[in-house]
Design a protein around this motif. Structure first.
Motif, PDB file in Angstrom:
ATOM      1  N   ILE A  22       0.829  -1.209   0.000  1.00 12.41           N
ATOM      2  CA  ILE A  22       0.000   0.000   0.000  1.00 12.41           C
ATOM      3  C   ILE A  22       0.860   1.255   0.000  1.00 12.41           C
ATOM      4  CG2 ILE A  22      -1.696   1.313   1.341  1.00 12.41           C
ATOM      5  CD1 ILE A  22      -2.826  -1.370   2.289  1.00 12.41           C
ATOM      6  N   VAL A  23       1.959   1.244   0.742  1.00 10.54           N
ATOM      7  CA  VAL A  23       2.852   2.412   0.753  1.00 10.54           C
ATOM      8  C   VAL A  23       3.419   2.665  -0.639  1.00 10.54           C
ATOM      9  CG1 VAL A  23       5.077   3.286   1.591  1.00 10.54           C
ATOM     10  CG2 VAL A  23       3.453   2.290   3.201  1.00 10.54           C
ATOM     11  N   GLY A  24       3.876   1.609  -1.306  1.00  8.85           N
ATOM     12  CA  GLY A  24       4.411   1.768  -2.661  1.00  8.85           C
ATOM     13  C   GLY A  24       3.371   2.307  -3.625  1.00  8.85           C
ATOM     14  N   GLY A  33       5.450  13.132   5.041  1.00 10.30           N
ATOM     15  CA  GLY A  33       4.252  12.518   5.595  1.00 10.30           C
ATOM     16  C   GLY A  33       4.421  11.057   5.938  1.00 10.30           C
ATOM     17  N   VAL A  34       5.193  10.312   5.146  1.00 11.64           N
ATOM     18  CA  VAL A  34       5.378   8.889   5.426  1.00 11.64           C
ATOM     19  C   VAL A  34       6.205   8.680   6.693  1.00 11.64           C
ATOM     20  CG1 VAL A  34       7.540   8.493   4.172  1.00 11.64           C
ATOM     21  CG2 VAL A  34       5.805   6.689   4.255  1.00 11.64           C
ATOM     22  N   GLY A  35       6.883   9.736   7.140  1.00  5.63           N
ATOM     23  CA  GLY A  35       7.643   9.639   8.394  1.00  5.63           C
ATOM     24  C   GLY A  35       6.752   9.348   9.589  1.00  5.63           C
ATOM     25  N   PHE A  36       5.512   9.852   9.557  1.00  3.66           N
ATOM     26  CA  PHE A  36       4.588   9.571  10.654  1.00  3.66           C
ATOM     27  C   PHE A  36       4.208   8.100  10.683  1.00  3.66           C
ATOM     28  CE2 PHE A  36       4.022  14.136   9.975  1.00  3.66           C
ATOM     29  CZ  PHE A  36       4.032  14.601  11.271  1.00  3.66           C
ATOM     30  N   LEU A  37       4.081   7.501   9.508  1.00  2.00           N
ATOM     31  CA  LEU A  37       3.796   6.070   9.449  1.00  2.00           C
ATOM     32  C   LEU A  37       4.965   5.262  10.009  1.00  2.00           C
ATOM     33  CD1 LEU A  37       1.915   3.809   8.468  1.00  2.00           C
ATOM     34  CD2 LEU A  37       3.043   3.941   6.240  1.00  2.00           C
ATOM     35  N   GLY A  38       6.183   5.667   9.641  1.00  2.00           N
ATOM     36  CA  GLY A  38       7.354   4.970  10.152  1.00  2.00           C
ATOM     37  C   GLY A  38       7.508   5.114  11.647  1.00  2.00           C
ATOM     38  N   ALA A  39       7.164   6.288  12.177  1.00  2.00           N
ATOM     39  CA  ALA A  39       7.282   6.508  13.622  1.00  2.00           C
ATOM     40  C   ALA A  39       6.375   5.573  14.405  1.00  2.00           C
ATOM     41  CB  ALA A  39       6.946   7.960  13.955  1.00  2.00           C
ATOM     42  N   THR A  83      14.714  -0.417  11.480  1.00  2.00           N
ATOM     43  CA  THR A  83      15.008  -0.865  10.121  1.00  2.00           C
ATOM     44  C   THR A  83      13.737  -0.952   9.289  1.00  2.00           C
ATOM     45  OG1 THR A  83      16.909  -2.146  10.917  1.00  2.00           O
ATOM     46  CG2 THR A  83      16.054  -2.693   8.739  1.00  2.00           C
ATOM     47  N   THR A  84      12.658  -1.464   9.888  1.00  2.00           N
ATOM     48  CA  THR A  84      11.392  -1.560   9.165  1.00  2.00           C
ATOM     49  C   THR A  84      10.858  -0.177   8.811  1.00  2.00           C
ATOM     50  OG1 THR A  84      10.865  -3.626  10.303  1.00  2.00           O
ATOM     51  CG2 THR A  84       9.045  -2.457   9.252  1.00  2.00           C
ATOM     52  N   ALA A  85      10.958   0.771   9.755  1.00  2.00           N
ATOM     53  CA  ALA A  85      10.504   2.142   9.487  1.00  2.00           C
ATOM     54  C   ALA A  85      11.315   2.765   8.351  1.00  2.00           C
ATOM     55  CB  ALA A  85      10.622   2.988  10.755  1.00  2.00           C
ATOM     56  N   ALA A  86      12.623   2.542   8.360  1.00  2.00           N
ATOM     57  CA  ALA A  86      13.463   3.058   7.279  1.00  2.00           C
ATOM     58  C   ALA A  86      13.100   2.399   5.956  1.00  2.00           C
ATOM     59  CB  ALA A  86      14.936   2.818   7.598  1.00  2.00           C
ATOM     60  N   GLY A  87      12.748   1.096   6.001  1.00  2.00           N
ATOM     61  CA  GLY A  87      12.345   0.393   4.792  1.00  2.00           C
ATOM     62  C   GLY A  87      11.055   0.936   4.207  1.00  2.00           C
ATOM     63  N   VAL A  88      10.101   1.276   5.085  1.00  2.00           N
ATOM     64  CA  VAL A  88       8.845   1.860   4.612  1.00  2.00           C
ATOM     65  C   VAL A  88       9.096   3.220   3.976  1.00  2.00           C
ATOM     66  CG1 VAL A  88       6.639   2.827   5.392  1.00  2.00           C
ATOM     67  CG2 VAL A  88       7.375   0.594   6.218  1.00  2.00           C
TER      68      VAL A  88
END
Length: 214
Positions: free
Chosen positions: A32-34, A71-77, A91-96
């Motif tokens: 979904i992110v992609g 904006g995607v930084g909030f999802l990673g957080a 690592t997963t947050a950086a991957g997203v």
């Protein structure tokens, strides 16, 4: 739509690697992110084509795309958690975040750049985890463990270390001031196991009160 679908497929490939290692975000999240990042990029580039003929209208096609990056930084957080004094999910947050960048590249029509990013991300999350990640670590790790004063507590601890294939270099034990058993370990981790996995496994033992990675 082809760009959005391609970005979703590439995101699913990245997510499969995370899912196979039972991490916080898996196939659906990365898919979904992609797709979402590619959709925002396509919208940013082509969504206002009918407005360009207006007089005195200034359009910046990079504005929506720029908001994806932040904006995607909030999802990673939301994937970064503090569990038992250990930070997990970085690592997963950086991957997203990188998956969003890949989606934006494909949404902009840069298929080779986006596909190359997928290869590099997956390699970085697998090959580097197994090999290069060990180069920056000390030869021996020092761990302090507090156990309940039970007869089988030490046996369970040693059995778990053996199960994880952790090499025991040295061990010191003494009674603490709370009626428990303090165990100081010097260990070496195998290439198939990392610090987070060891801490999580030790915390799961029934007689373990606390684990401190020194």
């Amino acid at each position: 739509m082809l760009r959005i679908a391609a970005a979703g497929l590439c995101g699913a490939i990245i997510g499969y690697e995370r899912k196979s290692r039972m991490k916080e975000a898996g196939i659906k999240t990365h898919f979904i992110v992609g797709m979402g990042a590619a959709l925002m990029m396509v919208l940013s580039k082509y969504g206002f084509m009918d407005q360009r003929d207006w007089d005195n209208v200034s359009l910046d096609p990079s504005r929506i795309a720029a908001q994806v990056v932040s904006g995607v930084g909030f999802l990673g957080a939301g994937m970064i958690i503090l569990q038992k004094q250990t930070v997990k999910g970085l690592t997963t947050a950086a991957g997203v975040w990188s998956t969003a960048g890949m989606g934006m590249a494909i949404g902009a029509g840069l298929y080779i750049v986006g596909g190359g990013a997928v290869v590099l991300i997956v390699l970085g999350q697998t090959v580097l985890q197994r090999s290069i990640g060990r180069l920056g670590q000390a030869a021996a790790e020092h761990v302090g463990i507090r156990l309940e004063d039970r007869e089988d507590a030490m046996d369970d601890l040693l059995a778990k270390l053996k199960e994880l294939r952790v090499s025991l270099v040295a061990i010191e034990t003494h009674r603490d001031d709370k009626g428990g058993l303090a165990v100081d370990l010097s260990i070496k981790l195998p290439s198939s196991c990392d610090k987070e996995n060891v801490i999580s496994a030790l915390h799961g033992l029934r007689h373990v009160r606390r684990v401190e990675w020194q």
